[in-house]
Design a protein around this motif. Structure first.
Motif, PDB file in Angstrom:
ATOM      1  N   GLN A 185      -1.220  26.760  10.324  1.00 48.27           N
ATOM      2  CA  GLN A 185      -0.757  27.668   9.281  1.00 48.27           C
ATOM      3  C   GLN A 185      -1.942  28.283   8.537  1.00 48.27           C
ATOM      4  O   GLN A 185      -1.942  29.482   8.223  1.00 48.27           O
ATOM      5  N   VAL A 186      -2.946  27.459   8.259  1.00 47.93           N
ATOM      6  CA  VAL A 186      -4.135  27.954   7.571  1.00 47.93           C
ATOM      7  C   VAL A 186      -4.822  29.038   8.393  1.00 47.93           C
ATOM      8  O   VAL A 186      -5.189  30.102   7.878  1.00 47.93           O
ATOM      9  N   TYR A 231      -5.245  26.068  -3.936  1.00 45.79           N
ATOM     10  CA  TYR A 231      -5.200  24.789  -3.216  1.00 45.79           C
ATOM     11  C   TYR A 231      -6.274  23.855  -3.741  1.00 45.79           C
ATOM     12  O   TYR A 231      -6.018  22.669  -4.000  1.00 45.79           O
ATOM     13  N   ALA A 232      -7.486  24.376  -3.920  1.00 48.73           N
ATOM     14  CA  ALA A 232      -8.582  23.543  -4.424  1.00 48.73           C
ATOM     15  C   ALA A 232      -8.258  23.011  -5.818  1.00 48.73           C
ATOM     16  O   ALA A 232      -8.534  21.845  -6.125  1.00 48.73           O
ATOM     17  N   ALA A 233      -7.667  23.843  -6.666  1.00 55.45           N
ATOM     18  CA  ALA A 233      -7.319  23.397  -8.015  1.00 55.45           C
ATOM     19  C   ALA A 233      -6.368  22.197  -7.952  1.00 55.45           C
ATOM     20  O   ALA A 233      -6.520  21.224  -8.698  1.00 55.45           O
ATOM     21  N   SER A 234      -5.396  22.248  -7.052  1.00 51.12           N
ATOM     22  CA  SER A 234      -4.455  21.131  -6.931  1.00 51.12           C
ATOM     23  C   SER A 234      -5.148  19.887  -6.390  1.00 51.12           C
ATOM     24  O   SER A 234      -4.858  18.756  -6.813  1.00 51.12           O
ATOM     25  N   LYS A 235      -6.090  20.066  -5.483  1.00 54.59           N
ATOM     26  CA  LYS A 235      -6.794  18.916  -4.913  1.00 54.59           C
ATOM     27  C   LYS A 235      -7.833  18.347  -5.880  1.00 54.59           C
ATOM     28  O   LYS A 235      -8.090  17.137  -5.876  1.00 54.59           O
ATOM     29  N   PHE A 236      -8.445  19.209  -6.715  1.00 48.22           N
ATOM     30  CA  PHE A 236      -9.300  18.702  -7.781  1.00 48.22           C
ATOM     31  C   PHE A 236      -8.474  17.829  -8.728  1.00 48.22           C
ATOM     32  O   PHE A 236      -8.933  16.783  -9.197  1.00 48.22           O
ATOM     33  N   TRP A 295       0.986  28.595  -6.834  1.00 43.94           N
ATOM     34  CA  TRP A 295       0.200  27.565  -7.523  1.00 43.94           C
ATOM     35  C   TRP A 295       1.115  26.433  -7.996  1.00 43.94           C
ATOM     36  O   TRP A 295       0.790  25.253  -7.853  1.00 43.94           O
ATOM     37  N   GLU A 296       2.254  26.787  -8.560  1.00 40.60           N
ATOM     38  CA  GLU A 296       3.191  25.771  -9.047  1.00 40.60           C
ATOM     39  C   GLU A 296       3.692  24.901  -7.906  1.00 40.60           C
ATOM     40  O   GLU A 296       3.801  23.675  -8.038  1.00 40.60           O
ATOM     41  N   SER A 297       4.000  25.517  -6.766  1.00 38.52           N
ATOM     42  CA  SER A 297       4.507  24.768  -5.621  1.00 38.52           C
ATOM     43  C   SER A 297       3.447  23.826  -5.070  1.00 38.52           C
ATOM     44  O   SER A 297       3.739  22.657  -4.758  1.00 38.52           O
ATOM     45  N   MET A 298       2.204  24.310  -4.971  1.00 32.94           N
ATOM     46  CA  MET A 298       1.128  23.439  -4.475  1.00 32.94           C
ATOM     47  C   MET A 298       0.850  22.304  -5.452  1.00 32.94           C
ATOM     48  O   MET A 298       0.605  21.164  -5.032  1.00 32.94           O
ATOM     49  N   TYR A 299       0.889  22.594  -6.745  1.00 28.71           N
ATOM     50  CA  TYR A 299       0.646  21.536  -7.721  1.00 28.71           C
ATOM     51  C   TYR A 299       1.730  20.472  -7.630  1.00 28.71           C
ATOM     52  O   TYR A 299       1.452  19.271  -7.700  1.00 28.71           O
ATOM     53  N   ALA A 313       0.844  -1.202   0.000  1.00 29.15           N
ATOM     54  CA  ALA A 313       0.000   0.000   0.000  1.00 29.15           C
ATOM     55  C   ALA A 313       0.873   1.243   0.000  1.00 29.15           C
ATOM     56  O   ALA A 313       1.960   1.263   0.580  1.00 29.15           O
ATOM     57  N   VAL A 314       0.359   2.270  -0.667  1.00 27.20           N
ATOM     58  CA  VAL A 314       0.962   3.602  -0.636  1.00 27.20           C
ATOM     59  C   VAL A 314      -0.109   4.563  -0.146  1.00 27.20           C
ATOM     60  O   VAL A 314      -1.235   4.569  -0.677  1.00 27.20           O
ATOM     61  N   VAL A 315       0.228   5.358   0.863  1.00 23.83           N
ATOM     62  CA  VAL A 315      -0.705   6.352   1.401  1.00 23.83           C
ATOM     63  C   VAL A 315      -0.077   7.730   1.212  1.00 23.83           C
ATOM     64  O   VAL A 315       0.962   8.034   1.798  1.00 23.83           O
ATOM     65  N   HIS A 316      -0.715   8.540   0.388  1.00 26.12           N
ATOM     66  CA  HIS A 316      -0.207   9.881   0.076  1.00 26.12           C
ATOM     67  C   HIS A 316      -0.781  10.888   1.072  1.00 26.12           C
ATOM     68  O   HIS A 316      -1.930  11.310   0.951  1.00 26.12           O
ATOM     69  N   CYS A 317       0.021  11.269   2.066  1.00 24.86           N
ATOM     70  CA  CYS A 317      -0.409  12.251   3.069  1.00 24.86           C
ATOM     71  C   CYS A 317       0.264  13.610   2.892  1.00 24.86           C
ATOM     72  O   CYS A 317      -0.165  14.587   3.508  1.00 24.86           O
ATOM     73  N   ALA A 318       1.339  13.673   2.105  1.00 25.81           N
ATOM     74  CA  ALA A 318       2.083  14.924   1.966  1.00 25.81           C
ATOM     75  C   ALA A 318       1.236  15.983   1.273  1.00 25.81           C
ATOM     76  O   ALA A 318       0.412  15.672   0.399  1.00 25.81           O
ATOM     77  N   GLY A 319       1.433  17.235   1.651  1.00 26.02           N
ATOM     78  CA  GLY A 319       0.683  18.308   1.005  1.00 26.02           C
ATOM     79  C   GLY A 319       1.155  19.681   1.442  1.00 26.02           C
ATOM     80  O   GLY A 319       1.947  19.825   2.379  1.00 26.02           O
ATOM     81  N   GLU A 320       0.664  20.684   0.752  1.00 28.33           N
ATOM     82  CA  GLU A 320       1.049  22.078   1.000  1.00 28.33           C
ATOM     83  C   GLU A 320      -0.141  22.969   0.711  1.00 28.33           C
ATOM     84  O   GLU A 320      -0.935  22.685  -0.198  1.00 28.33           O
ATOM     85  N   VAL A 321      -0.296  24.044   1.473  1.00 28.34           N
ATOM     86  CA  VAL A 321      -1.403  24.970   1.251  1.00 28.34           C
ATOM     87  C   VAL A 321      -0.913  26.411   1.361  1.00 28.34           C
ATOM     88  O   VAL A 321      -0.142  26.756   2.265  1.00 28.34           O
ATOM     89  N   VAL A 322      -1.338  27.229   0.410  1.00 29.16           N
ATOM     90  CA  VAL A 322      -1.154  28.683   0.458  1.00 29.16           C
ATOM     91  C   VAL A 322      -2.497  29.295   0.081  1.00 29.16           C
ATOM     92  O   VAL A 322      -3.066  28.946  -0.960  1.00 29.16           O
ATOM     93  N   LEU A 323      -3.013  30.171   0.920  1.00 32.29           N
ATOM     94  CA  LEU A 323      -4.305  30.800   0.654  1.00 32.29           C
ATOM     95  C   LEU A 323      -4.113  32.176   0.028  1.00 32.29           C
ATOM     96  O   LEU A 323      -3.237  32.944   0.437  1.00 32.29           O
ATOM     97  N   SER A 324      -4.937  32.465  -0.973  1.00 34.47           N
ATOM     98  CA  SER A 324      -4.898  33.767  -1.613  1.00 34.47           C
ATOM     99  C   SER A 324      -6.093  33.898  -2.537  1.00 34.47           C
ATOM    100  O   SER A 324      -6.585  32.896  -3.084  1.00 34.47           O
ATOM    101  N   SER A 325      -6.566  35.118  -2.713  1.00 33.94           N
ATOM    102  CA  SER A 325      -7.596  35.354  -3.710  1.00 33.94           C
ATOM    103  C   SER A 325      -7.014  35.120  -5.103  1.00 33.94           C
ATOM    104  O   SER A 325      -5.789  35.122  -5.293  1.00 33.94           O
TER     105      SER A 325
END
Length: 223
Positions: free
Chosen positions: A179-180, A141-146, A94-98, A73-85
């Motif tokens: 952080q959020v 962040y949502a775009a990367s998670k979509f 955006w590039e870093s979050m993607y 099994a592989v469980v992907h838990c790593a992630g990053e978030v930056v909030l901005s309009s």
């Protein structure tokens, strides 16, 4: 024989909660980015293998995977978030979050496929409520998670020998949530959020599921 389970983002939050839950039940491969935290992780999990690995480096990931006698099994838990309009968004954010939220999962999954096919294994993507709906300030962040949802959905159809699950936690009491809340200029109130241990328990349920049963998607929300 215990299964071999690889967890990314294992130095904190949901990743370390899951490692603690599985340590007596699996051979763990724990990946993270912070060498100091990985040292502490190795102390806590002396039987586990810990690595600081650039997960978008396909050759480095392949070299790691090839040293594993099996992978269940592989469980992907790593992630990053930056909030901005949208108006104030920075392309580099955006590039870093993607890269952190999508490309790391893509490369690792690609390299792990032969082992996972052989074991009829599982891939678990820890996504977010933002992977189902976007809110003001959360566009990048949502775009990367979509995109991560799309990766999981396509993989599920392309790889019939592998069980693929996406977990969508709501706000979870982790350092990332701190952080959020700082970015939102709001108070961090962990008692109001999902416990990382509860998300880890849900993932363990997914990992324990026996074929032909598969949990394809699972949402966890604060009550």
């Amino acid at each position: 024989m215990q299964p071999t389970i690889l967890i990314t983002g294992a130095t904190g939050g949901i990743g370390i909660a899951l490692a603690r839950l599985l340590k007596d039940h699996a051979q763990l491969v724990l990946l993270g980015r912070n060498p100091q935290k990985l040292t502490s992780l190795q102390t806590e999990f002396p039987e586990a293998r810990t690595e600081a690995l650039p997960l978008t480096d396909a050759q480095a990931v392949q070299a790691l995977i090839e040293t594993l006698p099996a992978l269940d099994a592989v469980v992907h838990c790593a992630g990053e978030v930056v909030l901005s309009s949208i108006q104030d968004s920075q392309l580099e954010d955006w590039e870093s979050m993607y890269q952190s939220n999508v490309l790391t999962a893509l490369v690792l999954t690609q390299q792990a496929l032969p082992q996972l096919r052989a074991s009829r294994g599982k891939v678990v993507f820890v996504n977010s409520g933002a992977g189902l709906r976007a809110s003001p300030g959360w566009g990048g962040y949502a775009a990367s998670k979509f995109a991560l949802k799309a990766l999981a959905d396509a993989l599920r159809q392309e790889e019939p020998l592998i069980s693929v699950t996406t977990v969508y936690p709501g706000r979870t009491a982790t350092d990332m949530q701190k952080q959020v809340r700082d970015m939102e200029h709001a108070e961090y109130q962990p008692e109001k959020y999902v416990r990382a241990e509860d998300v880890a328990q849900a993932i363990k349920t997914v990992l324990d599921m026996q074929r032909p049963s598969v949990i394809e998607e699972l949402s966890i929300r604060p009550g």
